[in-house]
Write an enzyme that holds these catalytic residues in place. Structure first.
Site, PDB file in Angstrom:
ATOM      1  N   HIS A 196      -2.995 -33.987 -14.733  1.00  0.00           N
ATOM      2  CA  HIS A 196      -2.354 -33.826 -16.204  1.00  0.00           C
ATOM      3  C   HIS A 196      -2.130 -34.989 -16.701  1.00  0.00           C
ATOM      4  CE1 HIS A 196       1.332 -32.973 -14.608  1.00  0.00           C
ATOM      5  NE2 HIS A 196       1.850 -33.364 -15.692  1.00  0.00           N
TER       6      HIS A 196
HETATM    7  C1  UD1 Z   1       4.122 -32.303 -20.482  1.00  0.00           C
HETATM    8  C2  UD1 Z   1       5.255 -33.474 -20.110  1.00  0.00           C
HETATM    9  C3  UD1 Z   1       4.911 -33.649 -18.856  1.00  0.00           C
HETATM   10  C4  UD1 Z   1       5.024 -32.518 -17.777  1.00  0.00           C
HETATM   11  C5  UD1 Z   1       3.870 -31.539 -18.135  1.00  0.00           C
HETATM   12  C6  UD1 Z   1       4.066 -30.465 -17.320  1.00  0.00           C
HETATM   13  C7  UD1 Z   1       5.742 -34.995 -22.062  1.00  0.00           C
HETATM   14  C8  UD1 Z   1       5.721 -36.169 -22.563  1.00  0.00           C
HETATM   15  N1  UD1 Z   1       5.098 -34.558 -21.136  1.00  0.00           N
HETATM   16  O1  UD1 Z   1       2.781 -32.816 -20.639  1.00  0.00           O
HETATM   17  O2  UD1 Z   1       6.044 -34.531 -18.310  1.00  0.00           O
HETATM   18  O3  UD1 Z   1       4.909 -32.844 -16.345  1.00  0.00           O
HETATM   19  O4  UD1 Z   1       4.250 -31.290 -19.489  1.00  0.00           O
HETATM   20  O5  UD1 Z   1       2.829 -29.761 -17.697  1.00  0.00           O
HETATM   21  O6  UD1 Z   1       6.727 -34.090 -22.372  1.00  0.00           O
HETATM   22  N2  UD1 Z   1      -2.244 -28.280 -24.153  1.00  0.00           N
HETATM   23  C9  UD1 Z   1      -2.429 -26.891 -24.963  1.00  0.00           C
HETATM   24  N3  UD1 Z   1      -1.707 -25.774 -24.763  1.00  0.00           N
HETATM   25  C10 UD1 Z   1      -0.342 -26.032 -24.298  1.00  0.00           C
HETATM   26  C11 UD1 Z   1       0.029 -27.361 -23.987  1.00  0.00           C
HETATM   27  C12 UD1 Z   1      -0.757 -28.483 -24.112  1.00  0.00           C
HETATM   28  O7  UD1 Z   1      -3.810 -27.060 -25.136  1.00  0.00           O
HETATM   29  O8  UD1 Z   1       0.081 -25.082 -24.157  1.00  0.00           O
HETATM   30  C13 UD1 Z   1      -2.762 -29.492 -24.500  1.00  0.00           C
HETATM   31  C14 UD1 Z   1      -2.980 -30.231 -26.075  1.00  0.00           C
HETATM   32  O9  UD1 Z   1      -4.266 -30.769 -26.073  1.00  0.00           O
HETATM   33  C15 UD1 Z   1      -1.708 -31.112 -25.878  1.00  0.00           C
HETATM   34  C16 UD1 Z   1      -1.988 -31.585 -24.648  1.00  0.00           C
HETATM   35  O10 UD1 Z   1      -2.375 -30.440 -23.898  1.00  0.00           O
HETATM   36  O11 UD1 Z   1      -2.020 -32.166 -26.938  1.00  0.00           O
HETATM   37  C17 UD1 Z   1      -0.835 -32.245 -23.849  1.00  0.00           C
HETATM   38  O12 UD1 Z   1       0.458 -31.401 -23.916  1.00  0.00           O
HETATM   39  P1  UD1 Z   1       1.783 -31.842 -24.094  1.00  0.00           P
HETATM   40  O13 UD1 Z   1       2.843 -30.841 -23.972  1.00  0.00           O
HETATM   41  O14 UD1 Z   1       2.131 -32.900 -25.011  1.00  0.00           O
HETATM   42  O15 UD1 Z   1       1.969 -32.702 -22.660  1.00  0.00           O
HETATM   43  P2  UD1 Z   1       1.777 -32.331 -21.131  1.00  0.00           P
HETATM   44  O16 UD1 Z   1       0.409 -32.979 -20.591  1.00  0.00           O
HETATM   45  O17 UD1 Z   1       1.541 -30.723 -21.153  1.00  0.00           O
END
Ligand code: UD1
Length: 343
Positions: A196
């Site tokens: 991820h």
């Molecule tokens: C975040 C943390 C990372 C942690 C991870 C655990 C930051 C910068 N990163 O990364 O350190 O290891 O969580 O999982 O804070 N999305 C969904 N549904 C959700 C959440 C995310 O569809 O419930 C998708 C969206 O496209 C979003 C992307 O995942 O834009 C990234 O989500 P985001 O929360 O920004 O970062 P993570 O990759 O989850």
């Protein structure tokens, strides 16, 4: 005393659990969920499974660019903290929720503690590294999980507010493991896999390289696909289900622990999973160029394998060898944190 914990992502729900269980006898403990993770399998399901009360406030911040996401969490957290007037705030780990909540809390003059302080990858290209360094320098109390983390804080001139308290994630893992072990599990021909991190998912060529190499594995790859991975693969027209790869939805915590125990090993770019693999006695390949959990490498159970070169060798035959249980200390870690916080 009123303590407010601010969490928003899957690993933070795992970290807050022991603090929530332990605080029942010691203080009033309330949880704010920033809503950075909003898919039920990454958020709500964890509260039920870990036996922690629902958040008193949901901020529904959701996804966005770093500035946008951090700013939303910052302003909404400030509003809620003004309403709840806590005596202490706890923040966890290294996400955008962590840095935003820390800024909101310390600027309101609330004594703020950082759980899992002092971890460093020394790679400023990672958003998490910026979040960690900022959070440690802003917080009032720093709770380090390992000696190496404590040393990083000392090296940055933060010794006076830093304490070695052990690892809350190990407490949660032990709680889950006790539930799972009643089932008598054995390792079978599969590798528990997650990807991820932005550095693996957000570049088309890099993601294609990773998936192509996983697909060639002689042992089936069980890929528990994070929504970021799914959305990037779709954007780049990369098929995840190919060759040896079998795709699954993100697993609950209980399922994760069960699946790891039923696998010959783990391939991941997550931080927490490297440690969980070690504690559960499964070898790990980490698809990164550095790790914050150096003890897993020193112990010989984890290898940095950015280019997935080791996937075809005998790496997985370590299953069954004993691990050194004392490397990660989760005994009473939540109690030690609360004791220092409530002083
Ligand atoms: C975040 C943390 C990372 C942690 C991870 C655990 C930051 C910068 N990163 O990364 O350190 O290891 O969580 O999982 O804070 N999305 C969904 N549904 C959700 C959440 C995310 O569809 O419930 C998708 C969206 O496209 C979003 C992307 O995942 O834009 C990234 O989500 P985001 O929360 O920004 O970062 P993570 O990759 O989850």
């Amino acid at each position: 005393m009123r303590v407010v914990s601010i969490v928003g992502t899957r690993p933070q729900f795992i970290k807050v659990a022991p603090i929530s269980w332990r605080s029942r006898d010691l203080c009033e403990h309330l949880i704010i969920n920033t809503g950075q993770h909003y898919n039920p399998e990454l958020s709500d399901d964890f509260f039920k499974e870990l036996n922690i009360p629902s958040p008193v406030e949901n901020l529904y911040s959701g996804s966005g660019n770093h500035g946008e996401q951090t700013a939303k969490i910052l302003s909404r957290t400030e509003e809620v903290l003004l309403k709840l007037t806590p005596d202490r705030v706890l923040v966890y780990g290294d996400t955008n929720s962590t840095i935003a909540a820390t800024l909101a809390s310390v600027k309101l003059g609330i004594k703020t503690g950082h759980v899992e302080a002092g971890l460093r990858s020394f790679n400023r290209g990672m958003p998490e590294e910026i979040n960690r360094v900022g959070t440690d320098h802003l917080s009032d109390l720093l709770f380090a999980p390992t000696k190496a983390a404590l040393q990083n804080l000392v090296d940055e001139g933060l010794a006076e507010k830093s304490y070695l308290v052990g690892d809350v994630m190990v407490e949660t893992l032990n709680y889950m493991r006790n539930k799972v072990l009643t089932k008598n599990l054995t390792a079978s021909e599969k590798i528990f896999t997650t990807i991820h991190r932005a550095e693996n998912t957000d570049n088309k060529e890099r993601l294609r390289f990773v998936i192509n190499n996983l697909a060639k594995s002689p042992i089936p790859i069980h890929l528990y696909a994070h929504p970021r991975l799914v959305s990037k693969a779709k954007e780049f027209s990369i098929e995840l289900s190919q060759g040896s790869i079998k795709v699954f939805k993100p697993a609950s915590y209980l399922k994760t622990v069960t699946e790891i125990l039923e696998s010959k090993g783990v391939i991941t770019d997550s931080g927490g999973l490297q440690k969980e693999a070690y504690i559960l006695g499964r070898p790990c390949l980490t698809i990164r160029s550095e790790t914050e959990w150096s003890a897993t490498i020193e112990s010989g159970w984890n290898e940095l394998d950015l280019n997935l070169n080791r996937i075809r060798d005998q790496w997985w035959s370590k299953v069954g060898e004993p691990i050194n249980e004392s490397v990660f200390d989760g005994v009473n870690s939540s109690f030690r944190i609360l004791e220092l916080l409530l002083k």
